[in-house]
Design a protein around this motif. Structure first.
Motif, short mmCIF file in Angstrom:
data_model
loop_
_atom_site.label_atom_id
_atom_site.label_comp_id
_atom_site.label_asym_id
_atom_site.label_seq_id
_atom_site.Cartn_x
_atom_site.Cartn_y
_atom_site.Cartn_z
N MET A 1 0.83 -1.20 0.00
CA MET A 1 0.00 0.00 0.00
C MET A 1 0.86 1.25 0.00
O MET A 1 1.99 1.26 0.49
CB MET A 1 -0.93 0.02 1.22
CG MET A 1 -1.97 -1.09 1.24
SD MET A 1 -3.07 -0.98 2.66
CE MET A 1 -3.94 0.55 2.26
N PRO B 1 -2.03 8.32 0.65
CA PRO B 1 -2.99 8.18 -0.45
C PRO B 1 -2.93 9.36 -1.41
O PRO B 1 -2.57 10.48 -1.02
CB PRO B 1 -4.34 8.12 0.27
CG PRO B 1 -4.11 8.84 1.56
CD PRO B 1 -2.70 8.53 1.94
N LYS C 1 -10.29 11.77 -0.01
CA LYS C 1 -11.61 11.17 -0.15
C LYS C 1 -11.96 11.05 -1.61
O LYS C 1 -11.90 12.02 -2.36
CB LYS C 1 -12.68 12.00 0.57
CG LYS C 1 -14.11 11.46 0.40
CD LYS C 1 -15.15 12.34 1.07
CE LYS C 1 -16.56 11.83 0.82
NZ LYS C 1 -17.61 12.69 1.46
N ALA D 1 -13.13 0.99 -7.06
CA ALA D 1 -13.12 0.89 -5.60
C ALA D 1 -12.19 -0.22 -5.14
O ALA D 1 -11.37 -0.02 -4.22
CB ALA D 1 -14.53 0.65 -5.09
N ARG D 2 -12.28 -1.37 -5.75
CA ARG D 2 -11.46 -2.50 -5.34
C ARG D 2 -9.97 -2.22 -5.58
O ARG D 2 -9.13 -2.52 -4.74
CB ARG D 2 -11.89 -3.76 -6.09
CG ARG D 2 -13.24 -4.31 -5.64
CD ARG D 2 -13.71 -5.42 -6.57
NE ARG D 2 -14.88 -6.16 -6.09
CZ ARG D 2 -16.13 -5.83 -6.32
NH1 ARG D 2 -16.41 -4.73 -7.05
NH2 ARG D 2 -17.13 -6.55 -5.86
N LYS E 1 -8.71 0.65 -3.21
CA LYS E 1 -8.60 0.14 -1.85
C LYS E 1 -7.38 -0.73 -1.68
O LYS E 1 -6.61 -0.61 -0.71
CB LYS E 1 -9.88 -0.61 -1.48
CG LYS E 1 -9.87 -1.26 -0.11
CD LYS E 1 -9.81 -0.22 1.01
CE LYS E 1 -11.11 0.53 1.14
NZ LYS E 1 -11.12 1.44 2.30
N GLY F 1 -4.24 1.46 -1.79
CA GLY F 1 -4.14 2.58 -0.87
C GLY F 1 -4.14 3.93 -1.56
O GLY F 1 -3.48 4.86 -1.11
N GLU G 1 -10.20 7.54 1.99
CA GLU G 1 -11.58 7.12 2.22
C GLU G 1 -12.29 7.00 0.87
O GLU G 1 -12.12 7.86 0.01
CB GLU G 1 -12.30 8.16 3.09
CG GLU G 1 -13.76 7.85 3.36
CD GLU G 1 -14.48 8.98 4.11
OE1 GLU G 1 -15.58 8.72 4.64
OE2 GLU G 1 -13.93 10.10 4.15
N ILE G 2 -13.05 5.94 0.71
CA ILE G 2 -13.85 5.75 -0.50
C ILE G 2 -15.32 5.68 -0.10
O ILE G 2 -15.71 4.84 0.71
CB ILE G 2 -13.47 4.47 -1.27
CG1 ILE G 2 -11.98 4.48 -1.64
CG2 ILE G 2 -14.32 4.32 -2.52
CD1 ILE G 2 -11.50 3.20 -2.29
N ILE H 1 -16.60 -3.27 0.56
CA ILE H 1 -15.48 -2.83 -0.29
C ILE H 1 -15.09 -1.40 0.01
O ILE H 1 -13.91 -1.03 -0.06
CB ILE H 1 -15.87 -2.96 -1.78
CG1 ILE H 1 -16.18 -4.41 -2.11
CG2 ILE H 1 -14.78 -2.42 -2.69
CD1 ILE H 1 -16.85 -4.59 -3.45
N VAL H 2 -16.06 -0.55 0.33
CA VAL H 2 -15.80 0.88 0.51
C VAL H 2 -15.97 1.26 1.98
O VAL H 2 -16.43 0.47 2.82
CB VAL H 2 -16.76 1.72 -0.36
CG1 VAL H 2 -16.54 1.41 -1.83
CG2 VAL H 2 -18.21 1.46 0.02
N ASP H 3 -15.59 2.50 2.28
CA ASP H 3 -15.64 2.97 3.66
C ASP H 3 -17.01 3.49 4.05
O ASP H 3 -17.34 3.56 5.23
CB ASP H 3 -14.59 4.06 3.87
CG ASP H 3 -13.18 3.56 3.56
OD1 ASP H 3 -12.70 2.68 4.31
OD2 ASP H 3 -12.59 4.01 2.57
#
Length: 313
Positions: A1, A5, A9, A23-24, A27, A30, A34-35, A53-55
């Motif tokens: 990661m 980032p 967001k 998203a995958r 994530k 990294g 935040e997603i 999968i997401v936050d």
């Protein structure tokens, strides 16, 4: 990661094959602190929550976009204008707004008038996909060694464009920048026209008198199977594509009809030399696609398994 980032967001509006794959991938790598996502259907939102999968999964487009550094519309192109208008008051100063549609001229015209001047609008088109849709269809490897075309309008901030390009490169894509108009012409011949032909051929087979549907299914050769895979693509998305890119599609369709007329005459006249010459030239194009790594000579049983080193299921 990554240690840090690329975006604090990321908001994904729409969560199907492309949104889910973004998203995958983001994530796993990294790329986002935040997603957050939303989807039109409550059922889809519930399924995304289940997938984990997401936050965050929120109820509205405006809530998703609020405070995001990067907002990507992963929805049919026909809906982009209304969504841009909806999220505009909630966009963070300096945010990048993008999309993933396969038509760019109409998206620019629909979205740009609604976006504030302090927002960086960088339309994008990841030229990748499968015939599957929905929140379960995405996978992180979808964009690896595929092209993502960026079509920033004239005057777009160069740093914002490069930051989005870096995001797509991190997901594994090669990035090209071109005008929206040129994009639409290129994609009309490489994607939109083939889909139109596939839909038509499958429909013709379905309606053919003297051949039962069971025979069509049972004796499907490789070519027809490929057409059915293409024709299984999301109908809402492709309806919007043909309505919004109709000028380029009609131009390419005219060219195709002229070539088809030439082949018709050659077959009728028994002109084997003309047919052989035509098939030789088209075979060379196929070999060129394989040579530059945009496909493989072997049948494709799922890129996900190839990239992860797993056997096909």
């Amino acid at each position: 990661m990554n240690a840090a980032p690329m975006f604090r967001k990321v908001a994904l509006i729409g969560f199907g094959l492309i949104g889910g794959s973004i998203a995958r991938g983001a994530k796993a790598l990294g790329l986002a602190g935040e997603i957050v996502t939303t989807a039109r259907s409550a059922e889809t939102r519930a399924r995304v929550r289940e997938l984990g999968i997401v936050d965050g999964v929120v109820e509205s487009n405006a809530e998703a976009a609020d405070g995001a550094d990067l907002v990507i519309l992963c929805i049919p192109v026909g809906a982009c204008g209304d969504v841009a208008q909806e999220i505009a008051p909630h966009l963070k100063h300096g945010a990048i707004v993008s999309d993933v549609g396969s038509v760019k001229g109409a998206v620019v015209k629909a979205m740009a008038p609604h976006l504030p001047e302090d927002i960086h609008f960088v339309p994008a088109h990841p030229v990748a996909g499968t015939e599957n849709s929905g929140p379960d269809s995405g996978f992180a490897e979808l964009f690896i060694n595929r092209w993502c075309i960026l079509t920033p309008p004239e005057g777009t901030n160069a740093e914002a464009t490069e930051k989005l390009a870096a995001f797509w490169r991190a997901l594994g894509a090669n990035v090209e920048i071109m005008t929206p108009e040129h994009h639409d012409l290129v994609l009309a011949v490489t994607s939109h026209l083939p889909h139109l032909i596939a839909y038509t051929i499958v429909s013709t087979a379905e309606e053919l008198e003297g051949v039962t549907q069971s025979e069509v299914l049972k004796f499907s050769a490789g070519g027809f199977r490929d057409f059915t895979r293409i024709a299984a693509s999301d109908p809402t998305m492709w309806r919007d594509v043909f309505l919004t890119n109709k000028d380029a599609v009609l131009e390419m369709l005219g060219e195709f009809q002229e070539d088809l007329s030439k082949l018709t005459r050659a077959i009728r006249r028994g002109d084997g030399d003309a047919l052989f010459d035509h098939f030789t030239r088209t075979r060379a194009i196929r070999r060129g696609i394989v040579q530059i790594g945009q496909d493989e000579a072997a049948p494709d049983f799922g890129r996900r398994h190839k990239q992860l080193g797993k056997a096909p299921e």
